[in-house]
Design a protein around this motif. Structure first.
Motif, PDB file in Angstrom:
ATOM      1  N   ALA A   1       0.795  -0.819   0.141  1.00 37.27           N
ATOM      2  CA  ALA A   1      -0.557  -0.052  -0.031  1.00 37.27           C
ATOM      3  C   ALA A   1       1.000   1.623   0.144  1.00 37.27           C
ATOM      4  CB  ALA A   1      -0.892   0.125   1.489  1.00 37.27           C
ATOM      5  N   GLN A   2       1.677   1.296   0.639  1.00 37.22           N
ATOM      6  CA  GLN A   2       2.807   2.535   1.162  1.00 37.22           C
ATOM      7  C   GLN A   2       3.129   3.329  -0.792  1.00 37.22           C
ATOM      8  OE1 GLN A   2       6.237   2.251   3.853  1.00 37.22           O
ATOM      9  NE2 GLN A   2       5.747   0.483   3.523  1.00 37.22           N
ATOM     10  N   PHE A   3       3.392   2.042  -1.379  1.00 37.35           N
ATOM     11  CA  PHE A   3       4.557   2.049  -2.840  1.00 37.35           C
ATOM     12  C   PHE A   3       3.874   2.561  -3.750  1.00 37.35           C
ATOM     13  CE2 PHE A   3       7.298  -0.541   0.357  1.00 37.35           C
ATOM     14  CZ  PHE A   3       7.957   0.227   0.027  1.00 37.35           C
ATOM     15  N   GLY A   4       1.630   2.459  -3.142  1.00 40.32           N
ATOM     16  CA  GLY A   4       0.944   2.130  -4.294  1.00 40.32           C
ATOM     17  C   GLY A   4       0.905   1.014  -5.357  1.00 40.32           C
ATOM     18  N   GLY A   5       1.237   0.442  -5.783  1.00 35.74           N
ATOM     19  CA  GLY A   5       1.806  -0.543  -6.059  1.00 35.74           C
ATOM     20  C   GLY A   5       2.171  -2.270  -5.705  1.00 35.74           C
ATOM     21  N   VAL A   6       2.486  -3.002  -6.699  1.00 36.20           N
ATOM     22  CA  VAL A   6       3.215  -4.163  -6.324  1.00 36.20           C
ATOM     23  C   VAL A   6       4.717  -4.111  -6.463  1.00 36.20           C
ATOM     24  CG1 VAL A   6       2.954  -6.785  -6.435  1.00 36.20           C
ATOM     25  CG2 VAL A   6       1.215  -5.556  -6.383  1.00 36.20           C
ATOM     26  N   VAL A   7       5.073  -4.596  -5.173  1.00 37.40           N
ATOM     27  CA  VAL A   7       6.740  -4.277  -5.693  1.00 37.40           C
ATOM     28  C   VAL A   7       7.731  -5.861  -5.731  1.00 37.40           C
ATOM     29  CG1 VAL A   7       8.742  -3.690  -4.560  1.00 37.40           C
ATOM     30  CG2 VAL A   7       7.028  -1.958  -3.689  1.00 37.40           C
ATOM     31  N   PRO A   8       7.751  -6.353  -7.074  1.00 37.78           N
ATOM     32  CA  PRO A   8       8.010  -7.422  -6.739  1.00 37.78           C
ATOM     33  C   PRO A   8       8.636  -8.156  -5.510  1.00 37.78           C
ATOM     34  CG  PRO A   8       7.763  -6.465  -9.288  1.00 37.78           C
ATOM     35  CD  PRO A   8       8.121  -5.173  -7.841  1.00 37.78           C
ATOM     36  N   GLU A   9       9.806  -7.733  -5.304  1.00 34.04           N
ATOM     37  CA  GLU A   9      10.324  -8.731  -4.369  1.00 34.04           C
ATOM     38  C   GLU A   9      10.046  -8.411  -3.040  1.00 34.04           C
ATOM     39  OE1 GLU A   9      13.417  -9.722  -4.272  1.00 34.04           O
ATOM     40  OE2 GLU A   9      13.719 -10.419  -2.739  1.00 34.04           O
ATOM     41  N   LEU A  10       9.850  -7.687  -2.585  1.00 32.74           N
ATOM     42  CA  LEU A  10       8.812  -8.061  -1.127  1.00 32.74           C
ATOM     43  C   LEU A  10       7.256  -8.429  -1.177  1.00 32.74           C
ATOM     44  CD1 LEU A  10       7.937  -3.874   0.231  1.00 32.74           C
ATOM     45  CD2 LEU A  10      10.154  -5.593   0.237  1.00 32.74           C
ATOM     46  N   ALA A  11       7.408  -9.054  -2.823  1.00 32.88           N
ATOM     47  CA  ALA A  11       5.639 -10.092  -3.080  1.00 32.88           C
ATOM     48  C   ALA A  11       6.329 -11.027  -2.552  1.00 32.88           C
ATOM     49  CB  ALA A  11       5.567  -9.448  -4.163  1.00 32.88           C
ATOM     50  N   SER A  12       7.966 -11.070  -3.449  1.00 31.83           N
ATOM     51  CA  SER A  12       8.254 -12.886  -3.467  1.00 31.83           C
ATOM     52  C   SER A  12       9.095 -13.202  -1.626  1.00 31.83           C
ATOM     53  CB  SER A  12      10.031 -13.171  -4.315  1.00 31.83           C
ATOM     54  OG  SER A  12       9.571 -12.981  -5.351  1.00 31.83           O
ATOM     55  N   ARG A  13       9.435 -11.715  -1.086  1.00 35.08           N
ATOM     56  CA  ARG A  13       9.667 -12.685   0.307  1.00 35.08           C
ATOM     57  C   ARG A  13       8.440 -12.320   1.525  1.00 35.08           C
ATOM     58  NH1 ARG A  13      14.329  -7.664   1.955  1.00 35.08           N
ATOM     59  NH2 ARG A  13      15.499  -8.046  -0.166  1.00 35.08           N
ATOM     60  N   ASP A  14       7.706 -11.992   1.203  1.00 32.98           N
ATOM     61  CA  ASP A  14       6.321 -12.616   1.183  1.00 32.98           C
ATOM     62  C   ASP A  14       5.475 -13.780   1.723  1.00 32.98           C
ATOM     63  OD1 ASP A  14       4.708 -10.255   3.571  1.00 32.98           O
ATOM     64  OD2 ASP A  14       3.029 -11.407   1.929  1.00 32.98           O
ATOM     65  N   HIS A  15       5.003 -14.487   0.262  1.00 33.93           N
ATOM     66  CA  HIS A  15       5.470 -15.178  -0.256  1.00 33.93           C
ATOM     67  C   HIS A  15       6.619 -16.567   1.181  1.00 33.93           C
ATOM     68  CE1 HIS A  15       2.423 -14.279  -3.338  1.00 33.93           C
ATOM     69  NE2 HIS A  15       3.051 -14.462  -4.112  1.00 33.93           N
ATOM     70  N   ILE A  16       6.875 -16.093   0.543  1.00 38.42           N
ATOM     71  CA  ILE A  16       8.657 -17.036   1.199  1.00 38.42           C
ATOM     72  C   ILE A  16       8.548 -17.376   2.432  1.00 38.42           C
ATOM     73  CG2 ILE A  16      10.143 -16.911   2.186  1.00 38.42           C
ATOM     74  CD1 ILE A  16      11.406 -16.550  -0.494  1.00 38.42           C
ATOM     75  N   SER A  17       7.695 -16.000   3.278  1.00 37.53           N
ATOM     76  CA  SER A  17       7.467 -16.650   4.832  1.00 37.53           C
ATOM     77  C   SER A  17       5.505 -17.096   4.789  1.00 37.53           C
ATOM     78  CB  SER A  17       7.581 -15.251   5.849  1.00 37.53           C
ATOM     79  OG  SER A  17       6.227 -14.047   5.396  1.00 37.53           O
ATOM     80  N   LYS A  18       5.339 -16.534   4.109  1.00 36.58           N
ATOM     81  CA  LYS A  18       3.735 -17.353   4.532  1.00 36.58           C
ATOM     82  C   LYS A  18       3.621 -18.670   4.353  1.00 36.58           C
ATOM     83  CE  LYS A  18       1.890 -13.175   5.548  1.00 36.58           C
ATOM     84  NZ  LYS A  18       1.365 -11.363   4.477  1.00 36.58           N
ATOM     85  N   LEU A  19       3.863 -19.159   2.783  1.00 34.24           N
ATOM     86  CA  LEU A  19       3.045 -20.078   2.295  1.00 34.24           C
ATOM     87  C   LEU A  19       3.716 -21.311   3.005  1.00 34.24           C
ATOM     88  CD1 LEU A  19       1.961 -21.512  -0.396  1.00 34.24           C
ATOM     89  CD2 LEU A  19       4.724 -21.543  -1.347  1.00 34.24           C
TER      90      LEU A  19
END
Ligand code: KG4
Ligand code: ZN
Length: 342
Positions: free
Chosen positions: A37-55
């Motif tokens: 949200a704070q970046f106004g769009g999807v930040v790909p690197e942050l997306a990957s890291r978040d998937h890694i921690s949650k999946l």
């Protein structure tokens, strides 16, 4: 037959367990909206890291909720594309390694095929063939669906996807990410006839175009802002949102009508995130009533990204005999019409 589905193509982590004869028996979904949200769009690197921690924890939760275990699985399906490469690789790596360890197949799933088939998870599913309006953040296509894996794209956007247009216009109106649902909510209080925005390509062919519409909204936003001393009153923002939404819905619905006529198909299915839009759903339902076509859409949670549609698409391909080798497949670009039946 039990198939675990894993979705990590963009900014939602989705996991679900599909069981033949029972349907989806458990599922979990984690949205990354707050991360981006704070970046106004999807930040790909942050997306990957978040998937890694949650999946991995989500896989355990889904199996627990279903009173099942890894050993009971027959196959593991994962989104192999299209999507963000790093995000896809998180799901692919976990799915392929679990499958290798368990000695079962991993099934690479095409994300848009999963969207297309999502409506078959609902009660009283439509039969093949049908016309599908596939409207997501990255795609806007009209697809003739003959059977599993036999798709013909009869129309598509020449520039922005419908969801992308919603997201960009939401930013112009200072709405928070993700823009589509926020814009739809703002539009509820607005006057959809206040601004006569263009319907590009209306009445011509089956393709879509949204970039001229987006520019028209930007010019209107700038003009209103000058008029109101640099800021937009809430009522004006709501009217802009409603008028923009009406233009998108009108464009989508009129092309659906033409495509039903041209293909001679009597069934229309709505798929993808923008399919959650209430105005679009209601207007397409009217189109169906007027033209005698059967219109189907999955519940909103099955329109936006989720693990259930991946588990189901994987189960269809697995029972159709799709061969799988233990190689991680991650394809950022993957045209839907390259697919074939299993
Ligand atoms: O299918 P999806 O969840 O992800 C992709 O595969 O792209 O679609 C996401 C898109 C976003 O652009 C989002 O703004 C849009 O769907 N969206 C909506 C609504 N809900 C999600 N657009 C309009 N109205 C909605 N209610
Ligand atoms: Zn999607």
């Amino acid at each position: 037959m039990k198939v675990l589905g894993i979705e990590t193509s963009c900014d939602e982590t989705g996991v679900a367990l599909y069981e033949h004869g029972r349907g989806i028996v458990a599922e979990a979904l984690a949205s990354q909206a707050a991360v981006h949200a704070q970046f106004g769009g999807v930040v790909p690197e942050l997306a990957s890291r978040d998937h890694i921690s949650k999946l991995a924890p989500m896989v355990c939760t889904v199996l627990d909720d279903a009173n099942s275990s890894l050993e009971e699985l027959d196959a593991i399906a994962y989104t192999a594309g299209p999507g963000l490469i790093g995000a896809l690789m998180v799901g692919g790596a976990l799915a392929e390694s679990l499958a290798l360890g368990l000695g079962i197949p991993a099934i690479p799933v095409h994300h848009m095929e999963a969207h297309l088939l999502a409506c078959l998870l609902e009660r009283d599913p439509p039969e093949f063939p049908f016309l599908a309006l596939l409207v997501s953040g990255g795609h806007t296509q009209l697809v003739e669906v003959r059977e599993l894996g036999r798709y013909r794209i009869v129309g598509e956007t020449l520039d922005d996807a419908a969801g992308e247009a919603f997201d960009k216009v939401a930013r112009l109106l200072s709405l928070p990410y993700p823009g589509g649902p926020a814009l739809a909510a703002l539009a509820e209080d607005g006057d959809a006839e206040r601004y006569a925005f263009p319907r590009p390509l209306k009445g011509r062919g089956l393709d879509f175009s949204f970039s001229g519409l987006k520019t028209a909204v930007r010019l209107a936003v700038e003009a209103e802002s000058r008029e109101h001393g640099g800021s937009l009153p809430d009522a004006v923002r709501a009217d802009l949102a409603a008028s923009f939404q009406a233009a998108v819905v009108d464009s989508l619905v009129s092309k659906c009508g033409r495509a039903l006529d041209e293909t001679g198909l009597g069934r229309l299915v709505i798929a993808g995130g923008v399919g959650a839009n209430r105005n679009l759903r209601a207007t397409l339902a009217e189109l169906g009533e007027q033209g005698g076509a059967q219109v189907r859409y999955p519940r909103p949670a099955l329109c936006t990204d989720n693990g259930a549609m991946v588990a189901y698409a994987g189960a269809c391909r697995y029972s159709g005999g799709t061969a799988a080798g233990h190689r991680i497949i991650a394809r950022p670009r993957w045209p839907l019409d390259e697919l074939s039946p299993p």
